[in-house]
Design a protein around this motif. Structure first.
Motif, PDB file in Angstrom:
ATOM      1  N   LEU A   1      35.582  33.333  40.001  1.00  0.00           N
ATOM      2  CA  LEU A   1      35.114  33.748  38.681  1.00  0.00           C
ATOM      3  C   LEU A   1      36.162  33.501  37.589  1.00  0.00           C
ATOM      4  CD1 LEU A   1      33.424  37.141  39.659  1.00  0.00           C
ATOM      5  CD2 LEU A   1      32.274  34.987  39.117  1.00  0.00           C
ATOM      6  N   ASN A   2      37.385  33.144  37.986  1.00  0.00           N
ATOM      7  CA  ASN A   2      38.497  33.106  37.038  1.00  0.00           C
ATOM      8  C   ASN A   2      38.705  31.824  36.234  1.00  0.00           C
ATOM      9  OD1 ASN A   2      39.561  35.671  36.957  1.00  0.00           O
ATOM     10  ND2 ASN A   2      40.972  35.355  38.667  1.00  0.00           N
ATOM     11  N   PRO A   3      38.317  30.634  36.729  1.00  0.00           N
ATOM     12  CA  PRO A   3      38.747  29.406  36.046  1.00  0.00           C
ATOM     13  C   PRO A   3      38.423  29.320  34.563  1.00  0.00           C
ATOM     14  CG  PRO A   3      37.872  28.874  38.196  1.00  0.00           C
ATOM     15  CD  PRO A   3      37.596  30.336  37.971  1.00  0.00           C
ATOM     16  N   HIS A   4      37.313  29.877  34.124  1.00  0.00           N
ATOM     17  CA  HIS A   4      36.915  29.723  32.718  1.00  0.00           C
ATOM     18  C   HIS A   4      37.129  31.001  31.905  1.00  0.00           C
ATOM     19  CE1 HIS A   4      35.295  25.887  33.893  1.00  0.00           C
ATOM     20  NE2 HIS A   4      34.545  26.461  34.813  1.00  0.00           N
ATOM     21  N   ARG A   5      37.960  31.898  32.435  1.00  0.00           N
ATOM     22  CA  ARG A   5      38.216  33.157  31.734  1.00  0.00           C
ATOM     23  C   ARG A   5      39.572  33.097  31.039  1.00  0.00           C
ATOM     24  NH1 ARG A   5      34.807  37.269  33.458  1.00  0.00           N
ATOM     25  NH2 ARG A   5      36.242  38.782  32.547  1.00  0.00           N
ATOM     26  N   ALA A   6      39.625  33.569  29.790  1.00  0.00           N
ATOM     27  CA  ALA A   6      40.898  33.597  29.065  1.00  0.00           C
ATOM     28  C   ALA A   6      41.857  34.595  29.709  1.00  0.00           C
ATOM     29  CB  ALA A   6      40.653  33.964  27.602  1.00  0.00           C
TER      30      ALA A   6
ATOM     31  N   LYS B   1      42.421  36.570  33.227  1.00  0.00           N
ATOM     32  CA  LYS B   1      42.005  36.484  34.614  1.00  0.00           C
ATOM     33  C   LYS B   1      41.667  37.857  35.195  1.00  0.00           C
ATOM     34  CE  LYS B   1      42.878  32.085  34.501  1.00  0.00           C
ATOM     35  NZ  LYS B   1      41.741  31.152  34.305  1.00  0.00           N
ATOM     36  N   LEU B   2      40.607  37.891  36.000  1.00  0.00           N
ATOM     37  CA  LEU B   2      40.248  39.112  36.709  1.00  0.00           C
ATOM     38  C   LEU B   2      41.289  39.443  37.762  1.00  0.00           C
ATOM     39  CD1 LEU B   2      36.445  38.500  37.404  1.00  0.00           C
ATOM     40  CD2 LEU B   2      37.437  39.955  35.636  1.00  0.00           C
ATOM     41  N   LYS B   3      41.514  40.729  37.972  1.00  0.00           N
ATOM     42  CA  LYS B   3      42.387  41.198  39.035  1.00  0.00           C
ATOM     43  C   LYS B   3      41.541  41.918  40.089  1.00  0.00           C
ATOM     44  CE  LYS B   3      46.329  41.746  35.914  1.00  0.00           C
ATOM     45  NZ  LYS B   3      47.365  42.675  35.381  1.00  0.00           N
ATOM     46  N   LEU B   4      42.117  42.116  41.250  1.00  0.00           N
ATOM     47  CA  LEU B   4      41.444  42.837  42.328  1.00  0.00           C
ATOM     48  C   LEU B   4      42.189  44.132  42.597  1.00  0.00           C
ATOM     49  CD1 LEU B   4      39.345  43.024  44.622  1.00  0.00           C
ATOM     50  CD2 LEU B   4      40.966  41.759  46.068  1.00  0.00           C
ATOM     51  N   MET B   5      41.460  45.250  42.565  1.00  0.00           N
ATOM     52  CA  MET B   5      42.059  46.560  42.845  1.00  0.00           C
ATOM     53  C   MET B   5      41.903  46.870  44.325  1.00  0.00           C
ATOM     54  SD  MET B   5      41.326  50.266  41.005  1.00  0.00           S
ATOM     55  CE  MET B   5      42.039  49.755  39.428  1.00  0.00           C
ATOM     56  N   ILE B   6      43.031  47.194  44.969  1.00  0.00           N
ATOM     57  CA  ILE B   6      43.029  47.519  46.391  1.00  0.00           C
ATOM     58  C   ILE B   6      43.848  48.781  46.629  1.00  0.00           C
ATOM     59  CG2 ILE B   6      42.885  45.048  46.907  1.00  0.00           C
ATOM     60  CD1 ILE B   6      45.773  45.309  48.072  1.00  0.00           C
ATOM     61  N   LEU B   7      43.795  49.269  47.858  1.00  0.00           N
ATOM     62  CA  LEU B   7      44.525  50.475  48.217  1.00  0.00           C
ATOM     63  C   LEU B   7      46.017  50.201  48.286  1.00  0.00           C
ATOM     64  CD1 LEU B   7      44.314  53.464  49.188  1.00  0.00           C
ATOM     65  CD2 LEU B   7      44.223  52.551  51.531  1.00  0.00           C
TER      66      LEU B   7
ATOM     67  N   ALA C   1      46.383  36.997  48.437  1.00  0.00           N
ATOM     68  CA  ALA C   1      45.952  36.897  47.041  1.00  0.00           C
ATOM     69  C   ALA C   1      46.702  35.793  46.303  1.00  0.00           C
ATOM     70  CB  ALA C   1      46.152  38.236  46.341  1.00  0.00           C
ATOM     71  N   GLU C   2      47.979  35.622  46.606  1.00  0.00           N
ATOM     72  CA  GLU C   2      48.780  34.598  45.929  1.00  0.00           C
ATOM     73  C   GLU C   2      48.261  33.199  46.202  1.00  0.00           C
ATOM     74  OE1 GLU C   2      52.762  35.344  47.229  1.00  0.00           O
ATOM     75  OE2 GLU C   2      53.034  37.066  45.877  1.00  0.00           O
ATOM     76  N   ARG C   3      47.710  32.977  47.388  1.00  0.00           N
ATOM     77  CA  ARG C   3      47.156  31.657  47.715  1.00  0.00           C
ATOM     78  C   ARG C   3      46.000  31.302  46.782  1.00  0.00           C
ATOM     79  NH1 ARG C   3      46.896  33.168  53.307  1.00  0.00           N
ATOM     80  NH2 ARG C   3      44.661  32.719  53.283  1.00  0.00           N
ATOM     81  N   TYR C   4      45.320  32.322  46.289  1.00  0.00           N
ATOM     82  CA  TYR C   4      44.179  32.116  45.393  1.00  0.00           C
ATOM     83  C   TYR C   4      44.548  32.360  43.921  1.00  0.00           C
ATOM     84  CZ  TYR C   4      41.078  32.079  49.476  1.00  0.00           C
ATOM     85  OH  TYR C   4      40.453  31.771  50.658  1.00  0.00           O
ATOM     86  N   GLU C   5      45.826  32.640  43.679  1.00  0.00           N
ATOM     87  CA  GLU C   5      46.314  32.932  42.329  1.00  0.00           C
ATOM     88  C   GLU C   5      45.587  34.122  41.713  1.00  0.00           C
ATOM     89  OE1 GLU C   5      46.086  29.280  40.111  1.00  0.00           O
ATOM     90  OE2 GLU C   5      47.771  28.384  41.198  1.00  0.00           O
ATOM     91  N   VAL C   6      45.364  35.138  42.539  1.00  0.00           N
ATOM     92  CA  VAL C   6      44.720  36.375  42.094  1.00  0.00           C
ATOM     93  C   VAL C   6      45.764  37.492  42.090  1.00  0.00           C
ATOM     94  CG1 VAL C   6      43.046  38.168  42.739  1.00  0.00           C
ATOM     95  CG2 VAL C   6      42.414  35.753  42.858  1.00  0.00           C
ATOM     96  N   ASP C   7      45.844  38.213  40.990  1.00  0.00           N
ATOM     97  CA  ASP C   7      46.757  39.357  40.890  1.00  0.00           C
ATOM     98  C   ASP C   7      46.075  40.614  41.416  1.00  0.00           C
ATOM     99  OD1 ASP C   7      48.804  37.854  39.745  1.00  0.00           O
ATOM    100  OD2 ASP C   7      48.067  38.215  37.698  1.00  0.00           O
TER     101      ASP C   7
END
Length: 246
Positions: A133-138, A140-146, A158-164
């Motif tokens: 969902l991130n490529p066209h977003r100014a 970037k979405l993050k993922l909340m985890i425990l 997450a780093e492999r996908y460049e997700v914070d």
């Protein structure tokens, strides 16, 4: 440290929580996306309340299980998990766009959240949804985890996908000695005493948590989850807000 709350979980005539009263005291609203709870009207109203209070909006997707409130695991192919999350996040983001705002993170709900933390395949499938969902977003979405004593394993995926990642702790849940939440089947799993909840949030803000057995664990969290289902819990959240924002 921020306060987040699961919201928008009403559905038609079925009313859950007291979102309007909770909203002034939190920083992040995890809004249900229609599968475990909510509907387009509830989502829109919750978004409007969040905008009015300048509260950050997150998508709160779960398994398609309104009867079980998303607390039952439902087997899926991993690609289906990715689509399940993207579908729900996209729905809430579309409602947000109608109100000139956007979602900024995704926090899975209930059984999906637990399965994500217990199963690397499911975790990676959800990370893939966020990344997709991130490529066209100014922004970037993050993922909340425990938040756990060592989140390195999840961060590497997450780093492999460049997700914070956003690391979350819980104000009213007991922890075991591994840093996991005590299962709800344990009668001591959920704290109801406001003093105990406040003390746990103070400790979390200091980077630690006391487990149910009395052990101290180092635990770094970006946000702490609170629940506002009644007047007493809302008063507790207001008190926590004041502790974290003196």
């Amino acid at each position: 440290m921020k306060l987040n709350c699961d919201m928008g979980e009403s559905f038609g005539a079925w009313q859950m929580g007291n979102d309007h009263a909770v909203m002034p005291w939190i920083d992040q609203a995890n809004i249900a996306c229609g599968f475990h709870a909510s509907d387009p009207d509830v989502m829109a109203q919750t978004v409007k309340w969040a905008i009015a209070r300048q509260v950050e909006i997150g998508a709160h997707p779960g398994y398609d299980d309104k009867i079980g409130f998303g607390r039952r695991s439902i087997p899926h192919a991993l690609d289906s998990i990715t689509r399940l999350v993207a579908y729900q996040a996209g729905a809430l983001d579309a409602i947000c766009q109608l109100h000139n705002t956007h979602i900024s993170y995704i926090k899975p709900h209930g059984a999906l959240y637990n399965d994500m933390m217990a199963n690397d395949g499911i975790f990676e499938a959800i990370v893939a949804a966020v990344a997709g969902l991130n490529p066209h977003r100014a922004i970037k979405l993050k993922l909340m985890i425990l938040a756990q004593p060592d989140n390195t394993h999840y961060q590497k995926i997450a780093e492999r996908y460049e997700v914070d990642l956003l690391l979350e702790a819980f104000a009213d849940r007991a922890y075991d000695d591994t840093g996991s939440l005590v299962p709800r089947s344990n009668p001591e799993a959920v704290y109801h005493d406001a003093t105990k909840i406040k003390q746990q949030v103070i400790e979390l803000a200091e980077g630690r948590v006391i487990t149910l057995s009395g052990k101290t664990l180092i635990l770094h969290a970006d946000s702490v989850c609170v629940h506002g289902d009644n007047d007493e819990s809302i008063a507790t959240i207001a008190a926590l807000h004041k502790v974290l924002n003196p």
